[in-house]
Scaffold this active site. Structure first.
Site, mmCIF file in Angstrom:
data_model
loop_
_atom_site.group_PDB
_atom_site.id
_atom_site.type_symbol
_atom_site.label_atom_id
_atom_site.label_comp_id
_atom_site.label_asym_id
_atom_site.label_seq_id
_atom_site.Cartn_x
_atom_site.Cartn_y
_atom_site.Cartn_z
ATOM 1 N N SER A 57 96.376 7.143 70.386
ATOM 2 C CA SER A 57 96.499 7.425 71.822
ATOM 3 C C SER A 57 96.891 8.862 72.140
ATOM 4 C CB SER A 57 97.519 6.475 72.457
ATOM 5 O OG SER A 57 96.981 5.178 72.600
ATOM 6 N N LYS A 60 94.479 10.774 74.180
ATOM 7 C CA LYS A 60 94.432 10.622 75.641
ATOM 8 C C LYS A 60 94.787 11.926 76.340
ATOM 9 C CE LYS A 60 95.432 5.651 76.182
ATOM 10 N NZ LYS A 60 95.411 5.114 74.808
ATOM 11 N N SER A 117 100.019 4.224 78.829
ATOM 12 C CA SER A 117 99.029 4.441 77.774
ATOM 13 C C SER A 117 97.808 3.554 77.973
ATOM 14 C CB SER A 117 99.636 4.197 76.376
ATOM 15 O OG SER A 117 98.841 4.800 75.376
ATOM 16 N N LYS A 222 103.019 12.566 74.569
ATOM 17 C CA LYS A 222 102.284 11.310 74.365
ATOM 18 C C LYS A 222 102.506 10.762 72.970
ATOM 19 C CE LYS A 222 99.601 8.147 75.939
ATOM 20 N NZ LYS A 222 100.329 7.209 75.058
#
EC number: 3.4.16.4
Length: 399
Positions: A57, A60, A117, A222
């Site tokens: 993730s 992202k 997320s 993140k």
């Protein structure tokens, strides 16, 4: 001719006052890591930093970069609403629990991607900006290359496991730095600790970044986790005037990610100290001038020079000024003439331009005539001796 001038007195000033502490060599448990002080552009730690790895993730962040760019150039606003496709609704893993009846705003999607997320939110953004997620992934890859992220490719917008989804720790740090510096008005979203979107997932509303509540200056960015990638974090923290960006990945648990990330922040802010190397306008060195109304010109930085120094080392610090000379008059104050490079043990070199401190006019007729006569005599002597007349001819022509 390249001229070099080493500056022992200045280096003695730099190391004066450094605190003598026991040496601490930080050995990260992460499979890949990159730590950089972006205030001074100083790399503090690298480990397998340019190896393309599954980013989970953390990728992202690239989807968010594409969305922030669309906001900046006016293609969308924070109030723009996107449709939710069946494909987006069916995404597994972390989610905003969107359905096809929803029309979330860009701002809601930003929060949903950062805090929750949301894989579904990433697909909504991808389809809203690129038409299809595949097309958007190709756009991401192309844009990454344009931004200097040479070890990044994308197969999707969310970080879902895909053989084409690869990023290096170094590339993630480049991306994080861009998000901080280029989009300050949107970067504040990364510090949000919860986002209870429409009350749909009361137990899934919290940001997974373990550093945010620690009070150590962390304000982004993140987390990531898949079985293939392990646990990772792209983080940033600011203390005083300094900001650090770091990337760790390949850790084996959430607790390891939390512990390792906190230790890296402590290492970055405790094992290095900011020192002022020189002030704007301070003469760093003197360079000789050819046929000027002064024999030398001072070399000065245009801005204050501050850099990080390791607190555990007083050895191996070196400063060097280089220029291509001889410098020919006339010279205008403020003209870039030289480069000042400071080398520190274990850190990347810092190089800044040096300018002329003052105007230097041309010398009068007699000095120029004397120099020209000397050149003619020297050339004649060399020819008489059988040497190539161009050997050693460093001085410019006299006009």
């Amino acid at each position: 001719m390249r001229r070099r001038h080493v500056l022992p007195r200045l280096i003695a000033t730099l190391i004066a006052g450094l605190i003598a502490l026991p040496a601490i060599a930080f050995e990260t448990q992460a499979g890949s890591a990159y730590v950089v002080d972006i205030t001074t552009d100083t790399v503090l730690l690298e480990k397998n930093a340019d190896v393309p790895l599954p980013p989970a993730s953390m990728s992202k962040l690239m989807t968010l970069n594409m969305l922030f760019e669309a906001l900046e150039d006016g293609r969308v606003t924070l109030d723009t609403r996107f449709n939710v496709s069946q494909r987006a609704m069916d995404m597994g893993g972390s989610t905003m629990f969107l359905n096809t009846q929803d029309r979330p705003t860009v701002e809601q999607l930003i929060k949903g991607i950062i805090v929750l997320s949301g894989n579904d939110a990433c697909v909504v953004v991808a389809e809203g900006l690129g038409g299809t997620e595949d097309a958007f992934a190709r756009m991401m890859t192309e844009r990454a290359k344009a931004l200097g992220m040479e070890n990044s490719t994308f197969g999707n917008a969310s970080g879902w496991p895909d053989p084409d989804q690869r990023m290096s720790a170094h590339d993630l740090a480049i991306l994080a730095t861009r998000l901080i510096e280029e989009f300050p008005e949107y970067y504040t979203y990364f510090g949000m600790t919860e986002f209870p979107f429409d009350g749909r997932a009361p137990d899934n509303r919290f940001n997974r970044n373990p550093l945010l509540p620690m009070g150590i200056g962390a304000d982004g960015l993140k987390t990531g986790h898949t079985q293939e990638a392990g646990y990772g974090l792209v983080g940033s923290a600011k203390q005083g005037e300094r900001r650090v960006v770091f990337v760790v990945t390949g850790l084996d648990s959430q607790e390891a990610r939390k512990t390792e990330s906190a230790a890296i922040v402590n290492f970055a802010f405790r094992q290095f100290v900011m020192r002022k190397a020189a002030e704007a306008g301070e003469v760093i060195a003197e360079a000789p001038v050819w046929l000027g109304d002064a024999d030398t010109v001072g070399l000065v930085p245009a801005e204050d020079i501050s850099l990080l120094m390791p607190v555990t080392s007083r050895e191996g610090i070196r400063g060097e000024v280089t220029w291509t000379g001889p410098l020919e008059a006339p010279i205008a104050a403020g003209t870039e003439l030289a480069r000042f490079t400071i080398s520190r043990p274990g850190l990347n070199d810092t190089t800044v331009p040096l300018m002329a401190a003052s105007d230097v006019g041309k010398a009068g007729f007699l000095p120029r005539f004397t120099a020209a006569a000397g050149q003619v005599f020297e050339r004649a002597r060399m020819l008489a001796g059988g040497a190539d007349a161009d050997d050693g001819a460093d001085a410019p022509a006299v006009n």
